[in-house]
Write a protein that holds these residues in place. Sequence first.
Motif, PDB file in Angstrom:
ATOM      1  N   GLY A 178       0.770  -1.237   0.000  1.00 25.05           N
ATOM      2  CA  GLY A 178       0.000   0.000   0.000  1.00 25.05           C
ATOM      3  C   GLY A 178       0.796   1.280   0.000  1.00 25.05           C
ATOM      4  O   GLY A 178       0.234   2.366   0.212  1.00 25.05           O
ATOM      5  N   ALA A 179       2.106   1.200  -0.259  1.00 24.33           N
ATOM      6  CA  ALA A 179       2.921   2.406  -0.305  1.00 24.33           C
ATOM      7  C   ALA A 179       2.848   3.071  -1.675  1.00 24.33           C
ATOM      8  O   ALA A 179       2.636   2.404  -2.690  1.00 24.33           O
ATOM      9  N   ALA A 180       3.034   4.384  -1.688  1.00 22.91           N
ATOM     10  CA  ALA A 180       3.172   5.143  -2.931  1.00 22.91           C
ATOM     11  C   ALA A 180       4.665   5.274  -3.215  1.00 22.91           C
ATOM     12  O   ALA A 180       5.327   6.179  -2.700  1.00 22.91           O
ATOM     13  N   VAL A 181       5.205   4.351  -3.994  1.00 18.40           N
ATOM     14  CA  VAL A 181       6.655   4.246  -4.176  1.00 18.40           C
ATOM     15  C   VAL A 181       7.108   5.037  -5.400  1.00 18.40           C
ATOM     16  O   VAL A 181       6.515   4.941  -6.479  1.00 18.40           O
ATOM     17  N   ILE A 182       8.164   5.806  -5.205  1.00 17.89           N
ATOM     18  CA  ILE A 182       8.830   6.517  -6.283  1.00 17.89           C
ATOM     19  C   ILE A 182      10.255   5.992  -6.355  1.00 17.89           C
ATOM     20  O   ILE A 182      10.954   5.943  -5.335  1.00 17.89           O
ATOM     21  N   THR A 183      10.701   5.565  -7.531  1.00 16.74           N
ATOM     22  CA  THR A 183      12.098   5.185  -7.715  1.00 16.74           C
ATOM     23  C   THR A 183      12.728   6.131  -8.729  1.00 16.74           C
ATOM     24  O   THR A 183      12.097   6.492  -9.729  1.00 16.74           O
ATOM     25  N   GLU A 184      13.942   6.528  -8.456  1.00 15.07           N
ATOM     26  CA  GLU A 184      14.669   7.401  -9.369  1.00 15.07           C
ATOM     27  C   GLU A 184      16.090   6.862  -9.507  1.00 15.07           C
ATOM     28  O   GLU A 184      16.827   6.768  -8.517  1.00 15.07           O
ATOM     29  N   ILE A 185      16.452   6.491 -10.730  1.00 14.53           N
ATOM     30  CA  ILE A 185      17.758   5.899 -10.998  1.00 14.53           C
ATOM     31  C   ILE A 185      18.579   6.888 -11.821  1.00 14.53           C
ATOM     32  O   ILE A 185      18.127   7.361 -12.868  1.00 14.53           O
ATOM     33  N   TYR A 186      19.792   7.181 -11.351  1.00 11.13           N
ATOM     34  CA  TYR A 186      20.636   8.201 -11.974  1.00 11.13           C
ATOM     35  C   TYR A 186      21.788   7.532 -12.731  1.00 11.13           C
ATOM     36  O   TYR A 186      22.573   6.796 -12.114  1.00 11.13           O
ATOM     37  N   PRO A 187      21.925   7.775 -14.025  1.00  8.17           N
ATOM     38  CA  PRO A 187      23.025   7.187 -14.791  1.00  8.17           C
ATOM     39  C   PRO A 187      24.388   7.627 -14.258  1.00  8.17           C
ATOM     40  O   PRO A 187      24.633   8.824 -14.071  1.00  8.17           O
ATOM     41  N   GLY A 188      25.237   6.653 -13.977  1.00  2.28           N
ATOM     42  CA  GLY A 188      26.612   6.947 -13.605  1.00  2.28           C
ATOM     43  C   GLY A 188      26.815   7.526 -12.222  1.00  2.28           C
ATOM     44  O   GLY A 188      27.928   7.944 -11.890  1.00  2.28           O
TER      45      GLY A 188
END
Length: 212
Positions: A178-188
């Motif tokens: 039930g979480a509102a998940v945000i993922t952010e992946i940064y190149p390098g």
Amino acid sequence: MYIHEKQLIQAGKSAAHASKAVVLLHGRGSSAPGILSLARHLQLDEALLLAPQATNNSWYPYSFLAPVADNQPALDSALALVDDAVAEATRAGIPTHAVYLVGFSQGACLALEYVARHAQPYGGVVAFTGGLIGESLNFGNYTGDFEGTPILITSGDNDPHVPLHRIEESATVLRDLGAAVITEIYPGKPHSISPDETLLANETIFGGNDRG
């Protein structure tokens, strides 16, 4: 060696004047004062800050991807310290829905593991480079309902310690709870916390999403 002494540093607002509490969990080889310095880059002016200190500066001895049994009893001891910090906030009169958890690396893994095992409405969770703990995940450990708690997970695309597949797997588990998940992946991005990540944490977790 790996049963943690109870050490908890408090900073920020006093409990009587705080609108939220933030539990900050340092990475391997770092310290509670080290992770508290991160607060300068986050919007935590109204927060009671609680930073547990790992004995010997490590929450558990091996990689978070090792079999859980290999990291015991340190892991259970570390989770108990996080629970103590959350309980300290609630004893001070700050409700759980105004408690936030922030961690980096080993501390980020610990933060995610703790909230997944105790899913309920929190103010928010920020995991700077982390994922749920274990060689394989024991889904029976994860119970409760986040009821929309925002959780931010950030990392580099080729981090040497936290593979993307575990971040993705962790995000799925947390969403299912039930979480509102945000993922952010940064190149390098190197294994560190970048200004872009703290800016995103302020925008998504600490700025305008105060559940307290």
